[in-house]
Design a protein around this motif. Structure first.
Motif, PDB file in Angstrom:
ATOM      1  N   GLU A 542      -8.535   2.071 -10.054  1.00 26.83           N
ATOM      2  CA  GLU A 542      -7.957   3.298  -9.526  1.00 26.83           C
ATOM      3  C   GLU A 542      -6.432   3.332  -9.575  1.00 26.83           C
ATOM      4  O   GLU A 542      -5.832   4.400  -9.557  1.00 26.83           O
ATOM      5  CB  GLU A 542      -8.412   3.486  -8.060  1.00 26.83           C
ATOM      6  CG  GLU A 542      -9.927   3.473  -7.867  1.00 26.83           C
ATOM      7  CD  GLU A 542     -10.594   4.666  -8.512  1.00 26.83           C
ATOM      8  OE1 GLU A 542      -9.905   5.687  -8.715  1.00 26.83           O
ATOM      9  OE2 GLU A 542     -11.791   4.575  -8.826  1.00 26.83           O
ATOM     10  N   GLY A 543      -5.807   2.167  -9.573  1.00 29.39           N
ATOM     11  CA  GLY A 543      -4.346   2.126  -9.481  1.00 29.39           C
ATOM     12  C   GLY A 543      -3.904   2.164  -8.036  1.00 29.39           C
ATOM     13  O   GLY A 543      -4.526   2.815  -7.191  1.00 29.39           O
ATOM     14  N   LEU A 544      -2.842   1.461  -7.736  1.00 32.46           N
ATOM     15  CA  LEU A 544      -2.344   1.398  -6.358  1.00 32.46           C
ATOM     16  C   LEU A 544      -1.379   2.544  -6.079  1.00 32.46           C
ATOM     17  O   LEU A 544      -0.497   2.824  -6.892  1.00 32.46           O
ATOM     18  CB  LEU A 544      -1.606   0.078  -6.123  1.00 32.46           C
ATOM     19  CG  LEU A 544      -2.447  -1.189  -5.965  1.00 32.46           C
ATOM     20  CD1 LEU A 544      -1.534  -2.407  -5.972  1.00 32.46           C
ATOM     21  CD2 LEU A 544      -3.254  -1.140  -4.684  1.00 32.46           C
ATOM     22  N   ALA A 545      -1.534   3.172  -4.918  1.00 29.27           N
ATOM     23  CA  ALA A 545      -0.522   4.129  -4.453  1.00 29.27           C
ATOM     24  C   ALA A 545       0.742   3.347  -4.118  1.00 29.27           C
ATOM     25  O   ALA A 545       0.666   2.176  -3.723  1.00 29.27           O
ATOM     26  CB  ALA A 545      -1.026   4.877  -3.228  1.00 29.27           C
ATOM     27  N   PRO A 546       1.924   3.947  -4.276  1.00 31.01           N
ATOM     28  CA  PRO A 546       3.167   3.220  -3.969  1.00 31.01           C
ATOM     29  C   PRO A 546       3.185   2.634  -2.573  1.00 31.01           C
ATOM     30  O   PRO A 546       3.698   1.533  -2.363  1.00 31.01           O
ATOM     31  CB  PRO A 546       4.246   4.304  -4.133  1.00 31.01           C
ATOM     32  CG  PRO A 546       3.649   5.304  -5.055  1.00 31.01           C
ATOM     33  CD  PRO A 546       2.182   5.313  -4.764  1.00 31.01           C
ATOM     34  N   GLN A 547       2.598   3.367  -1.593  1.00 33.14           N
ATOM     35  CA  GLN A 547       2.598   2.882  -0.213  1.00 33.14           C
ATOM     36  C   GLN A 547       1.681   1.673  -0.046  1.00 33.14           C
ATOM     37  O   GLN A 547       1.960   0.764   0.728  1.00 33.14           O
ATOM     38  CB  GLN A 547       2.169   4.010   0.740  1.00 33.14           C
ATOM     39  CG  GLN A 547       3.097   5.202   0.753  1.00 33.14           C
ATOM     40  CD  GLN A 547       2.814   6.185  -0.379  1.00 33.14           C
ATOM     41  OE1 GLN A 547       1.902   5.967  -1.187  1.00 33.14           O
ATOM     42  NE2 GLN A 547       3.578   7.271  -0.436  1.00 33.14           N
ATOM     43  N   GLU A 548       0.552   1.673  -0.779  1.00 32.35           N
ATOM     44  CA  GLU A 548      -0.341   0.516  -0.756  1.00 32.35           C
ATOM     45  C   GLU A 548       0.361  -0.704  -1.358  1.00 32.35           C
ATOM     46  O   GLU A 548       0.303  -1.809  -0.800  1.00 32.35           O
ATOM     47  CB  GLU A 548      -1.612   0.806  -1.562  1.00 32.35           C
ATOM     48  CG  GLU A 548      -2.527   1.849  -0.964  1.00 32.35           C
ATOM     49  CD  GLU A 548      -3.672   2.189  -1.903  1.00 32.35           C
ATOM     50  OE1 GLU A 548      -4.823   2.175  -1.430  1.00 32.35           O
ATOM     51  OE2 GLU A 548      -3.407   2.462  -3.088  1.00 32.35           O
ATOM     52  N   TYR A 549       0.986  -0.463  -2.503  1.00 30.22           N
ATOM     53  CA  TYR A 549       1.676  -1.552  -3.196  1.00 30.22           C
ATOM     54  C   TYR A 549       2.779  -2.163  -2.324  1.00 30.22           C
ATOM     55  O   TYR A 549       2.928  -3.387  -2.266  1.00 30.22           O
ATOM     56  CB  TYR A 549       2.276  -1.031  -4.507  1.00 30.22           C
ATOM     57  CG  TYR A 549       3.215  -2.011  -5.179  1.00 30.22           C
ATOM     58  CD1 TYR A 549       2.738  -3.187  -5.757  1.00 30.22           C
ATOM     59  CD2 TYR A 549       4.583  -1.771  -5.215  1.00 30.22           C
ATOM     60  CE1 TYR A 549       3.603  -4.088  -6.363  1.00 30.22           C
ATOM     61  CE2 TYR A 549       5.455  -2.663  -5.819  1.00 30.22           C
ATOM     62  CZ  TYR A 549       4.961  -3.819  -6.385  1.00 30.22           C
ATOM     63  OH  TYR A 549       5.811  -4.712  -6.976  1.00 30.22           O
ATOM     64  N   ALA A 550       3.522  -1.322  -1.620  1.00 29.23           N
ATOM     65  CA  ALA A 550       4.627  -1.814  -0.793  1.00 29.23           C
ATOM     66  C   ALA A 550       4.112  -2.749   0.305  1.00 29.23           C
ATOM     67  O   ALA A 550       4.707  -3.802   0.575  1.00 29.23           O
ATOM     68  CB  ALA A 550       5.383  -0.644  -0.182  1.00 29.23           C
ATOM     69  N   VAL A 551       2.998  -2.360   0.949  1.00 27.16           N
ATOM     70  CA  VAL A 551       2.418  -3.217   1.997  1.00 27.16           C
ATOM     71  C   VAL A 551       1.875  -4.501   1.386  1.00 27.16           C
ATOM     72  O   VAL A 551       2.102  -5.607   1.901  1.00 27.16           O
ATOM     73  CB  VAL A 551       1.295  -2.468   2.759  1.00 27.16           C
ATOM     74  CG1 VAL A 551       0.611  -3.411   3.757  1.00 27.16           C
ATOM     75  CG2 VAL A 551       1.852  -1.253   3.486  1.00 27.16           C
TER      76      VAL A 551
END
Length: 631
Positions: A542-551
């Motif tokens: 699905e690919g990571l949302a930027p907010q998911e990736y940051a956490v």
């Protein structure tokens, strides 16, 4: 741990490249790994290629590509990095293979460093037992207790000591004050009464200098022991120490042992230390000059006082010409005992709530004999601490001297507004004002907690979960820990009672929010925690949302952050990390659907919330803050 494995791999590669070119590894060569500011540069970056240019005489990009090729095949890094790139002028950027990281995240989260387990003795608090504790004392205690928690987290056996100076000038002044002043106002605690007594007797000293002779008389009787004055001093000191322990307990601060200065003197620790020092070349009695008759510890080499301390002397007096021991002399003997270097030992009896206290009529206990000693003392005591280390070296105990650590910190002063609220004359317009026990200027720990509790109570919309007093204590503790140790904390009452931004309240709310999400996830949470294989596939599918990736990225940095915090004995670094993590999680929560997301996304985000909760629990526990499911 990714960072440690990468560091070792880069050291190996640097050594290989240099040896293949016929060079030895330079002593000044250090492998530096950074977190790139921009996501497109990956999670880790090193400039090692540019550091090797001068020796290898090659283009940095050529060296960087060779480092990349060897990193790809390095056995320590198998699976951890999805790709490695070279960037001008010679950086090597590494990108975590997130599917592999997620699949192995349980090992990362259960991280236990591979180090030698030691017995560590930490001395902190050590307040003069002559009046109530103030916020400057509390900073010491919060730092010391957090260091103890850090070292326990690393697997060390930690023993916490609180040194009680029951033979010092401050207690003598309070005893003189009890006998020679008349305080009529009402007090709820004995320490608060002594706070006013201490200020009043110091005012009388200024008006009647001859009264100071009484202090000398009281000091003499305190050291002799077993007389009216000595018993009065003991009663005053013991009651105030009990109140100090009560103050600290509400912040989650506990001790294993109370070591009384009188015990060090009366058990003969100094005499044994004195006899050993006499056999060294650096300890001798002066026969001429202003120090005639004094026993002094000579400097090993000429030194200059870097801090401009008024009490600095090139040679440190340990025994005055009248035979009275200085504080440093007793401290040297105490540290000989801490490391198990004396033949003599203390005896102990219970004091309160599981705390042992040195006592001549007590029993033997397996206390002391440390491998490493940490002293939390403000920066003004740097020189005496150096002299303790030098005494150990003079006696041939280099190993122990190397394991003696002084954790120095800046003192706490009052902001102009706070000082003015306490009646201090602020007409000179300074930005900060020192607290002064002699003038009765300062904020008592008990008063601060009560004030903060009232602020919390007024701001709360709900009263479930933690009580306001526990939240208040946690907020104060975090406020005193988040500053760099060497920073002078200019305490401002209004700033200290804030509950948003970089505060303990903000971190606890964020933790409770994650708990609430996971609680609402119910059985979904269990599924998310267990089906790691499916979760690991999610970012690819699905690919990571930027907010998911940051956490996720911040969570990946947790093991190395913990190691950095412990290696540097730096609670403020932990505060910064947790605040950044909480901020990233709250942004993720505000912008990404969790419970209402599609099934695969929901599973992953619940798992991410669970990893966040576990990491925050670990960090908050080390800082000594509660981990509430509800606020």
């Amino acid at each position: 741990m990714i960072h440690k494995q990468l560091h070792q791999a880069l050291e190996d590669i640097a050594e290989q490249l240099l040896q293949e070119a016929g060079h030895a590894v330079p002593e000044e060569l250090s492998v530096v790994i950074e977190h790139p500011a921009k996501d497109r540069h990956g999670e880790y970056s090193t400039n090692l290629a540019m550091k090797l240019v001068r020796v290898l005489k090659q283009n940095p990009l050529t060296i960087a590509n060779e480092i990349k090729a060897r990193l790809v095949d390095h056995p320590h890094l198998a699976g951890w990095f999805g790709r490695i790139e070279v960037a001008a002028p010679g950086f090597v950027n590494l990108f975590i293979h997130w599917e592999h990281w997620i699949a192995n995240s349980h090992r990362q989260n259960a991280f236990q460093p591979e180090n030698d387990r030691k017995k560590v003795l930490i001395e902190h608090t050590s307040i003069n037992p002559n009046k109530s504790a103030h916020i400057g004392h509390l900073r010491n205690s919060c730092i010391g207790d957090t260091l103890a928690r850090m070292l326990k987290r690393m697997g060390h056996q930690v023993e916490v000591h609180n040194y009680i100076d029951d033979l010092g000038n401050q207690l003598a002044d309070t005893v003189v004050g009890v006998l020679r002043t008349s305080i009529q106002q009402q007090h709820s605690r004995f320490g608060d009464f002594c706070w006013d007594v201490y200020a009043e007797i110091n005012r009388k000293y200024r008006e009647q200098p001859e009264l100071e002779q009484e202090r000398a008389n009281v000091l003499h009787h305190l050291e002799l022991g077993h007389n009216n004055i000595a018993w009065l001093g003991t009663l005053v000191a013991e009651q105030i120490v009990r109140e100090h322990l009560e103050d600290m307990r509400q912040f989650g601060i506990d001790y294993d042992v109370l070591v009384w200065e009188s015990s060090i003197v009366r058990e003969g620790f100094w005499q044994e230390t004195f006899e050993r020092l006499q056999k060294t070349d650096l300890f001798r009695q002066e026969s001429e000059g202003k120090l005639t008759g004094c026993w002094v510890l000579k400097q090993m080499a000429e030194e200059v006082d870097p801090a401009g301390q008024t009490e600095f002397h090139s040679d440190k007096v340990l025994v005055r010409s009248n035979g009275i021991l200085t504080y440093t002399a007793k401290d040297i003997a105490y540290h000989m005992w801490k490391f198990g270097l004396l033949d003599k030992q203390f005896r102990y009896q219970p004091f309160c709530d599981g705390v042992w206290s040195t006592h001549s009529q007590g029993v033997e206990q397996d206390i002391g004999r440390a491998d490493m000693v940490v002293n939390v003392i403000d920066h003004r005591q740097e020189y005496p601490q150096q002299m303790v280390k030098q005494a150990l070296q003079a006696l041939g105990y280099d190993k122990q001297a190397a394991q003696l650590h002084h954790v120095s910190y800046g003192v706490v002063s009052l902001s102009r507004a706070t000082a003015e609220s306490l009646g201090v004359d602020t007409s000179d317009g300074r930005s900060s004002y020192p607290m002064s026990g002699r003038q009765g200027i300062g904020i008592k720990v008990a008063d601060l907690v009560a004030h903060m509790e009232a602020v919390i109570e007024a701001k709360r919309s709900q009263h479930e979960g933690l009580d306001s007093r526990s939240i208040a204590a946690a907020a104060i503790r975090y406020y005193l820990l988040r500053f760099h140790l060497q920073t002078e904390v200019v305490f401002d009452l209004e700033q200290a009672t804030e509950v948003s931004g970089n505060t303990g309240v903000y971190l606890m709310y964020s933790y409770a929010r994650a708990c609430s999400i996971l609680d609402k996830g119910g059985s979904l949470t269990d599924t998310a925690m267990n089906d790691i294989a499916e979760l690991a596939a999610y970012p690819v599918a699905e690919g990571l949302a930027p907010q998911e990736y940051a956490v996720l990225k911040q969570l990946a940095y947790w093991p190395e952050t913990l190691e950095e915090v412990v290696a540097g004995l730096a609670p403020n670094v932990l505060c910064t990390y947790l605040y950044e993590l909480a901020s990233l999680f709250n942004h993720f929560y505000a912008t990404c659907e969790i419970l209402k997301a599609d099934e695969g996304v929901k599973q992953f985000r619940l798992w991410l919330a669970g990893r966040y909760r576990d990491t925050m629990h670990d960090g908050l526990s080390i800082l000594g803050l509660p981990t509430p499911n509800r606020m």
